[in-house]
Write a protein that holds these residues in place. Structure first.
Motif, mmCIF file in Angstrom:
data_model
loop_
_atom_site.group_PDB
_atom_site.id
_atom_site.type_symbol
_atom_site.label_atom_id
_atom_site.label_comp_id
_atom_site.label_asym_id
_atom_site.label_seq_id
_atom_site.Cartn_x
_atom_site.Cartn_y
_atom_site.Cartn_z
ATOM 1 N N LEU A 106 4.949 8.347 7.723
ATOM 2 C CA LEU A 106 4.824 7.882 6.345
ATOM 3 C C LEU A 106 5.221 9.026 5.416
ATOM 4 N N THR A 107 6.048 8.751 4.415
ATOM 5 C CA THR A 107 6.525 9.794 3.522
ATOM 6 C C THR A 107 6.226 9.437 2.067
ATOM 7 N N HIS A 108 6.477 10.390 1.164
ATOM 8 C CA HIS A 108 6.311 10.182 -0.278
ATOM 9 C C HIS A 108 4.923 9.640 -0.608
ATOM 10 N N PHE A 109 3.918 10.187 0.051
ATOM 11 C CA PHE A 109 2.546 9.732 -0.189
ATOM 12 C C PHE A 109 2.037 10.294 -1.512
ATOM 13 N N SER A 110 1.381 9.468 -2.309
ATOM 14 C CA SER A 110 0.764 9.957 -3.535
ATOM 15 C C SER A 110 -0.392 9.049 -3.932
ATOM 16 N N VAL A 111 -1.368 9.620 -4.607
ATOM 17 C CA VAL A 111 -2.487 8.862 -5.171
ATOM 18 C C VAL A 111 -2.111 8.515 -6.602
ATOM 19 N N LEU A 112 -1.861 7.235 -6.858
ATOM 20 C CA LEU A 112 -1.431 6.799 -8.187
ATOM 21 C C LEU A 112 -2.602 6.731 -9.168
ATOM 22 N N SER A 113 -3.760 6.391 -8.664
ATOM 23 C CA SER A 113 -4.951 6.347 -9.524
ATOM 24 C C SER A 113 -6.191 6.514 -8.666
ATOM 25 N N SER A 126 0.387 5.209 -2.836
ATOM 26 C CA SER A 126 1.739 4.756 -2.504
ATOM 27 C C SER A 126 2.269 5.590 -1.351
ATOM 28 N N PHE A 127 3.086 4.984 -0.538
ATOM 29 C CA PHE A 127 3.718 5.649 0.599
ATOM 30 C C PHE A 127 4.929 4.826 0.985
ATOM 31 N N ARG A 128 5.789 5.403 1.793
ATOM 32 C CA ARG A 128 6.956 4.643 2.225
ATOM 33 C C ARG A 128 7.397 5.061 3.618
ATOM 34 N N PHE A 129 8.203 4.200 4.215
ATOM 35 C CA PHE A 129 8.877 4.493 5.472
ATOM 36 C C PHE A 129 10.317 4.862 5.125
ATOM 37 N N ALA A 166 2.294 -3.909 -3.148
ATOM 38 C CA ALA A 166 3.754 -3.887 -3.041
ATOM 39 C C ALA A 166 4.119 -3.389 -1.657
ATOM 40 N N THR A 167 5.174 -3.948 -1.094
ATOM 41 C CA THR A 167 5.581 -3.575 0.264
ATOM 42 C C THR A 167 7.098 -3.499 0.380
ATOM 43 N N ASN A 250 5.566 1.323 -0.830
ATOM 44 C CA ASN A 250 4.383 0.495 -0.593
ATOM 45 C C ASN A 250 3.252 0.973 -1.502
ATOM 46 N N ILE A 251 2.495 0.052 -2.066
ATOM 47 C CA ILE A 251 1.345 0.401 -2.907
ATOM 48 C C ILE A 251 0.119 -0.326 -2.361
#
Length: 413
Positions: A106-113, A126-129, A166-167, A250-251
């Motif tokens: 999993l990449t680009h991981f962040s806590v949006l809120s 949020s995170f993405r493949f 979101a996916t 993804n969210i």
């Protein structure tokens, strides 16, 4: 055992090597193998009339009871963070925060809120493949299961709510070929029923009230589900109302009681390690051996010195130089378990290549492969191959691989 065999017999690529790779800790499996296994598993569940989401739910429950979790491997993945869990004020929040370190795919991981109101914590992450669908066509059910298991393994209650907002999975992939859908004038229909409409990732972000650093990604098109869509046979939720499909990231929306901690987060996990090492391993090993035995029968290969020939299950396969090549290969395999071979090893054997200047080994090896595959002629007609038992793959220049598909019994007479 019978249930598992119906899965493994769906496709010949479920061979003994793959089953062993699944079983043994530390075995390497590439992305295509993961996708093959999980996609077949989902199709198998649908064919049986089972809901794949319920299947994941059962896995989560069994992991929470420490019945199906490989405790040693899980504990090892937590080792770099043990001190943090004894210092944190919220075990379940920390479980989310270390996700990118425990799951590097999993990449680009962040806590949006991250907000706390009335004792309840609400985190959007949020995170993405990098390559969506590489590990499985529709990964979200598996990812949600993995995330949900985290607190349960650390002696902490489950998250109260976890939803995907979101996916990266497209709406077509999410439908998993269970429901026919079509796009008309920017709207998605299942039959005559309107179930979704086109939108942008920016619409999703604006609805949630989030900023997004990569501005061009806001314009990426996606589909907003306007209502739930379920599979008629299994009641599986295919499209979730309010979720955006085909987004760049993804969210996840996670809600749980804030500041839940435990004095000994690793107590159950450590106890499970001890139990599995000393109590559970033998029956698991026995079950694995039974499964491999049921997947395919053993095969008997005999080399006859008298006429320089080889038989497989008492049926003649080949003679002369091809038989000697297979004999030498099987001698080494039975002694060491080795599967990779170099052409030059056989070229140096005078019983196989009598002329060192013109060894012509490659054509002789082709002859062996033809006999195994059943393409070599016998009495003017193709012979019966034995590739369901073993094969030879010419996967690289100057070498080849022996691929056993069942237990091999080899002897010389």
């Amino acid at each position: 055992m019978k249930d598992i065999l119906t899965l493994l017999r769906r496709d010949s690529r479920f061979d003994t090597k793959l089953v062993n790779d699944l079983f043994f800790e530390g075995a390497y499996m590439d992305e295509s193998s993961y996708r093959f296994i999980l996609d077949n598993l989902v199709s198998w569940l649908y064919d049986r009339g089972e809901n794949p989401d319920d299947f994941v739910e059962r896995i989560v429950k069994r992991c929470a009871d420490f019945e199906a979790v490989p405790a040693r491997g899980v504990l090892r993945s937590y080792l770099p963070f043990i001190s943090q869990f004894y210092q944190t004020k919220d075990v379940r929040a920390l479980c989310l925060e270390i996700i990118p370190k425990r799951y590097p795919f999993l990449t680009h991981f962040s806590v949006l809120s991250d907000k706390v109101e009335s004792g309840m914590r609400n985190m959007h992450i949020s995170f993405r493949f990098e390559t969506p669908g590489a590990l499985v066509s529709n990964p979200i059910r598996w990812i949600l299961g993995m995330f949900r298991v985290g607190p349960l393994l650390l002696n902490t209650p489950a998250y109260e709510q976890m939803d995907i907002i979101a996916t990266q999975t497209s709406f077509i992939e999410a439908l998993e070929n269970r429901v026919p859908a079509e796009m008309r004038d920017g709207n998605v229909f299942v039959g005559d029923r309107l179930v979704g409409r086109t939108a942008t990732f920016g619409d999703c972000l604006d609805e949630l009230g989030f900023e997004w650093e990569n501005k061009p990604e806001r314009e990426v098109g996606c589909v907003l589900a306007l209502e739930d869509v379920r599979d008629a046979k299994t009641n599986t939720l295919l499209l979730r109302k309010g979720c955006y499909y085909g987004t760049p990231s993804n969210i996840l929306d996670v809600r749980f009681k804030a500041n839940v901690i435990t004095q000994e987060p690793f107590l159950k996990l450590m106890s499970s390690v001890v139990k599995q090492e000393f109590a559970a391993w033998q029956p698991i090993q026995k079950a694995q051996e039974q499964l491999l035995g049921a997947m395919s029968d053993s095969v008997e290969v005999i080399y006859y010195k008298s006429d320089d020939s080889i038989s497989v299950n008492n049926k003649h396969l080949m003679r002369n130089v091809p038989a000697r090549i297979l004999r030498n290969l099987l001698r080494e395999y039975m002694a060491t378990g080795r599967e990779e071979y170099e052409n030059r090893e056989f070229k140096r054997d005078p019983s196989i290549c009598m002329d060192p200047l013109r060894p012509n080994f490659e054509s002789r090896l082709n002859r062996v492969i033809a006999h195994i595959n059943g393409t070599a002629e016998k009495d003017g007609a193709p012979g019966e191959g034995v590739k369901k038992f073993f094969e030879i793959e010419r996967h690289r220049r100057g070498g080849f691989r022996f691929v056993p598909k069942c237990k091999i019994i080899f002897r010389e007479e």
